[in-house]
Write an enzyme that holds these catalytic residues in place. Sequence first.
Site, PDB file in Angstrom:
ATOM      1  N   ASP A 136      30.171  67.714   9.132  1.00 52.26           N
ATOM      2  CA  ASP A 136      28.844  67.109   9.084  1.00 52.26           C
ATOM      3  C   ASP A 136      28.211  67.056   7.691  1.00 52.26           C
ATOM      4  OD1 ASP A 136      26.469  65.994  10.009  1.00 52.26           O
ATOM      5  OD2 ASP A 136      25.559  67.949  10.307  1.00 52.26           O
ATOM      6  N   CYS A 190      31.923  47.577  22.756  1.00 49.34           N
ATOM      7  CA  CYS A 190      30.509  47.338  23.080  1.00 49.34           C
ATOM      8  C   CYS A 190      30.333  45.965  23.731  1.00 49.34           C
ATOM      9  CB  CYS A 190      29.639  47.400  21.825  1.00 49.34           C
ATOM     10  SG  CYS A 190      29.212  49.082  21.333  1.00 49.34           S
ATOM     11  N   CYS A 220      13.373  55.994  13.258  1.00 52.39           N
ATOM     12  CA  CYS A 220      14.119  56.714  14.303  1.00 52.39           C
ATOM     13  C   CYS A 220      13.479  58.069  14.624  1.00 52.39           C
ATOM     14  CB  CYS A 220      15.565  56.892  13.835  1.00 52.39           C
ATOM     15  SG  CYS A 220      16.561  57.842  14.984  1.00 52.39           S
ATOM     16  N   CYS A 247      16.493  62.809  19.566  1.00 53.80           N
ATOM     17  CA  CYS A 247      16.268  61.794  20.606  1.00 53.80           C
ATOM     18  C   CYS A 247      17.644  61.379  21.101  1.00 53.80           C
ATOM     19  CB  CYS A 247      15.522  60.607  19.988  1.00 53.80           C
ATOM     20  SG  CYS A 247      15.525  59.116  21.007  1.00 53.80           S
TER      21      CYS A 247
HETATM   22  S1  SF4 Z   1      24.733  51.001  24.916  1.00 53.81           S
HETATM   23 FE1  SF4 Z   1      24.971  50.373  22.786  1.00 53.81          FE
HETATM   24  S2  SF4 Z   1      26.615  51.638  21.997  1.00 53.81           S
HETATM   25 FE2  SF4 Z   1      26.755  51.749  24.235  1.00 53.81          FE
HETATM   26  S3  SF4 Z   1      28.181  50.094  24.806  1.00 53.81           S
HETATM   27 FE3  SF4 Z   1      26.116  49.242  24.916  1.00 53.81          FE
HETATM   28  S4  SF4 Z   1      25.833  48.312  22.882  1.00 53.81           S
HETATM   29 FE4  SF4 Z   1      27.558  49.731  22.698  1.00 53.81          FE
HETATM   30  S1  SF4 Z   2      17.878  58.214  18.434  1.00 57.37           S
HETATM   31 FE1  SF4 Z   2      16.146  57.381  19.637  1.00 57.37          FE
HETATM   32  S2  SF4 Z   2      14.776  56.454  18.121  1.00 57.37           S
HETATM   33 FE2  SF4 Z   2      16.756  56.784  17.091  1.00 57.37          FE
HETATM   34  S3  SF4 Z   2      17.860  54.863  17.370  1.00 57.37           S
HETATM   35 FE3  SF4 Z   2      18.440  56.138  19.118  1.00 57.37          FE
HETATM   36  S4  SF4 Z   2      16.957  55.608  20.746  1.00 57.37           S
HETATM   37 FE4  SF4 Z   2      16.145  54.838  18.810  1.00 57.37          FE
END
Ligand code: SF4
Ligand code: SF4
Length: 362
Positions: A136, A190, A220, A247
Amino acid sequence: MLQNLTAAAVKKIALACGFDLAGIAGASPAEDYGRYHAWVQAGAAGEMRYLTDRRGELRQDPANLLPGVKSILCVGKLYNSPYPYSTALSDAERGWISRYAWGEDYHDTLREGLSRVAKELERAAGESFEHRICVDTAPILERSYARLAGLGWIGKNTCLINQQKGSWFFLGELLLNLELQPDSPPPDRCGKCRRCIDACPTTAIVPSSNGDWTIDSRLCISYFTIEKRGAIPAEHHSSMGKNVFGCDICQDVCPWNGRAPRTEAAAFQPREFAPPLDRLAAMTEDEFRSVFRTTPVWRAKYAGFLRNIAIAMGNSREPKFLLALGKLARDSRPEVSEPARLAIRKLQDGAVADAGLPTMRA
Ligand code: SF4
Ligand code: SF4
């Protein structure tokens, strides 16, 4: 002899040492460093200095971390547990701590696991060899190499997603001065899905310069609640909901996590699942240290954590939090007292609105 170690043998040893995923990537310079650089240049890393200063440039080439590196063993370690997703939690009196932070700090656990792998490799090879463990914080584009090592594809939510295991896993790398047959990246699965983009409460998943999707950290909730020091801009408070550390929404809604496997690892069994906000707000600094010192939550620091709790209390619509917020509003640190005052006003306005009375403001 080192060269007797095949890629298959190396991956087998990594799995035997407790990792759930293992793959090999070649150690050539990061092919998507340009994308990373453009992301940083656009300011999307916010105030995360470790991404924007000289350490950012080191990410260009893993040889900056281990001269002569030839291969990268990429590993994944599951941390999912049988508790509900944040999107299923409707109890407004509880705060959400990101799933990855419910157990021990993963840095130590992964580092220990990778040290074990290195020792086993040396035992199998019959000689020691140069290597470097990265978890990380090391300056390497770890998702890019994990993708090349076949561990998954990078989803629109920017997480690495594995077709069988979803995205609830930590990544680690062992840099090796050993030539190994690399794996191939899997296809991006995706497709036309955009659930994560639509579910993000702050619209932080944005188109990137090359037509993919990226996260603008400045929007975010994970960045606000973990990395951001000082005040969180008031215009973002409402969309932060109940999140007090991180989150999970863009992973909770991902169909690839619908039946994600769970970890058996003792280190990642939950210590704290959605704790009551009033209990968190009442913690002294010593209590915060004793509960969270060995978990990822420690990174938010005490004042940052109280700030996040004040914001979540304001979003709860629960007048019972007015007392606790009153105490936070008297805190000497503006990063705590200011959001607490805003939260009090929000709860009072909510109570007035619920009673059908006009809102008065001096
Ligand atoms: S939720 Fe987002 S990351 Fe997951 S398959 Fe759908 S587009 Fe891709
Ligand atoms: S962690 Fe939460 S705020 Fe950040 S991109 Fe994902 S859903 Fe959005």
